[in-house]
Enzyme design. Structure first.
Site, mmCIF file in Angstrom:
data_model
loop_
_atom_site.group_PDB
_atom_site.id
_atom_site.type_symbol
_atom_site.label_atom_id
_atom_site.label_comp_id
_atom_site.label_asym_id
_atom_site.label_seq_id
_atom_site.Cartn_x
_atom_site.Cartn_y
_atom_site.Cartn_z
ATOM 1 N N CYS A 1 15.019 2.405 -4.752
ATOM 2 C CA CYS A 1 15.053 0.961 -5.012
ATOM 3 C C CYS A 1 16.500 0.466 -5.117
ATOM 4 O O CYS A 1 16.824 -0.643 -4.677
ATOM 5 C CB CYS A 1 14.303 0.638 -6.304
ATOM 6 N N ASP B 1 5.257 -23.516 5.994
ATOM 7 C CA ASP B 1 3.964 -24.089 5.611
ATOM 8 C C ASP B 1 3.308 -23.324 4.455
ATOM 9 O O ASP B 1 2.141 -23.536 4.150
ATOM 10 C CB ASP B 1 3.021 -24.114 6.831
HETATM 11 C C1 BEZ Z 1 12.714 5.396 -6.012
HETATM 12 O O1 BEZ Z 1 13.035 4.220 -5.941
HETATM 13 O O2 BEZ Z 1 13.496 6.291 -5.717
HETATM 14 C C2 BEZ Z 1 11.329 5.785 -6.421
HETATM 15 C C3 BEZ Z 1 10.607 4.975 -7.285
HETATM 16 C C4 BEZ Z 1 9.325 5.370 -7.673
HETATM 17 C C5 BEZ Z 1 8.800 6.556 -7.175
HETATM 18 C C6 BEZ Z 1 9.509 7.321 -6.273
HETATM 19 C C7 BEZ Z 1 10.790 6.943 -5.896
#
Ligand code: BEZ
Length: 223
Positions: free
Chosen positions: A48, A138
């Site tokens: 992330c 929209d």
């Molecule tokens: C990650 O962002 O690395 C991750 C998040 C949740 C589960 C597995 C990986």
């Protein structure tokens, strides 16, 4: 079942949520623009951290296309704000310009069907998957993808599909495999052969195939 199933063409549901940039009333926030609502499983996780950094790196590309960006996870606003410092440091960025929605009660995640029952937090609550919802001016859903937590997304592909969605919203073409901005396009099957000359002044090539059917018609990308 972990929430509503949104179909292409649906008006996306409205919600009001706290975010790192204050309260967001989603429909008002969209304000007639294209928008991307995307979720990640959790703050302070490695993939992330790379994804939200990449989106920031590309934010001028999204802005050039008139696309507003908003991220979401089930973490609190305080958590998001603390994590943004790590995103900036790891990705060597100076600014973080788009909001991250806090959805600790899973209200938006449930409304949009973003929850992944196989991915749970330490309290056993389902986490959001890596969802992407692309919404048109929209307020209708134009494209959605769901990736599992273990597979990071490719945001260059998201830019590519925005280019296709914006082109095909107004021109009677479809974009073929691996198409990129400026590439040749396919005339959509619904266009009658007698209308192609007027609709496509750059010309249309009909590709002959063993079936003898006229359906493979290419044209330079329309203006
Ligand atoms: C990650 O962002 O690395 C991750 C998040 C949740 C589960 C597995 C990986």
């Amino acid at each position: 079942m972990t929430g509503h199933v949104l179909k292409l063409g649906d008006v996306v549901p409205n919600f009001v949520s706290d975010s790192t940039q204050g309260q967001i009333d989603f429909h008002s926030w969209l304000d007639g623009s294209w928008g991307i609502l995307f979720s990640h499983p959790a703050d302070y996780t490695p993939v992330c951290t790379t994804e939200l950094g990449r989106v920031q790196t590309l934010h001028k590309e999204f802005a050039a296309r008139g696309v507003k960006l908003v991220a979401l996870s089930c973490d609190s606003t305080e958590s998001h704000l603390g994590w943004i410092n790590d995103i900036l440091a790891y990705n060597k960025l100076e600014e973080f310009s788009y909001p991250i929605i806090a959805d600790p009660n899973r209200d938006v995640a449930t409304l949009y069907g973003m929850l992944d029952p196989d991915e749970k937090d330490s309290a056993g609550m389902a986490l959001t998957c890596r969802a992407v919802f692309i919404i048109g001016p929209d307020k209708r859903l134009k494209l959605s993808i769901l990736y599992p937590a273990t597979t990071g997304r490719n945001f260059d592909e998201i830019i590519r599909v925005i280019d296709s969605l914006q082109l095909t919203a107004t021109r009677k073409v479809a974009t073929p495999v691996d198409w990129k901005q400026g590439g040749s396009c396919m005339v959509v099957p619904g266009v009658k052969q007698e209308d192609v000359e007027q609709l496509f002044p750059k010309g249309v090539q009909v590709h002959e195939v063993p079936s003898g059917k006229v359906y493979l018609r290419t044209t330079p990308q329309p203006e």
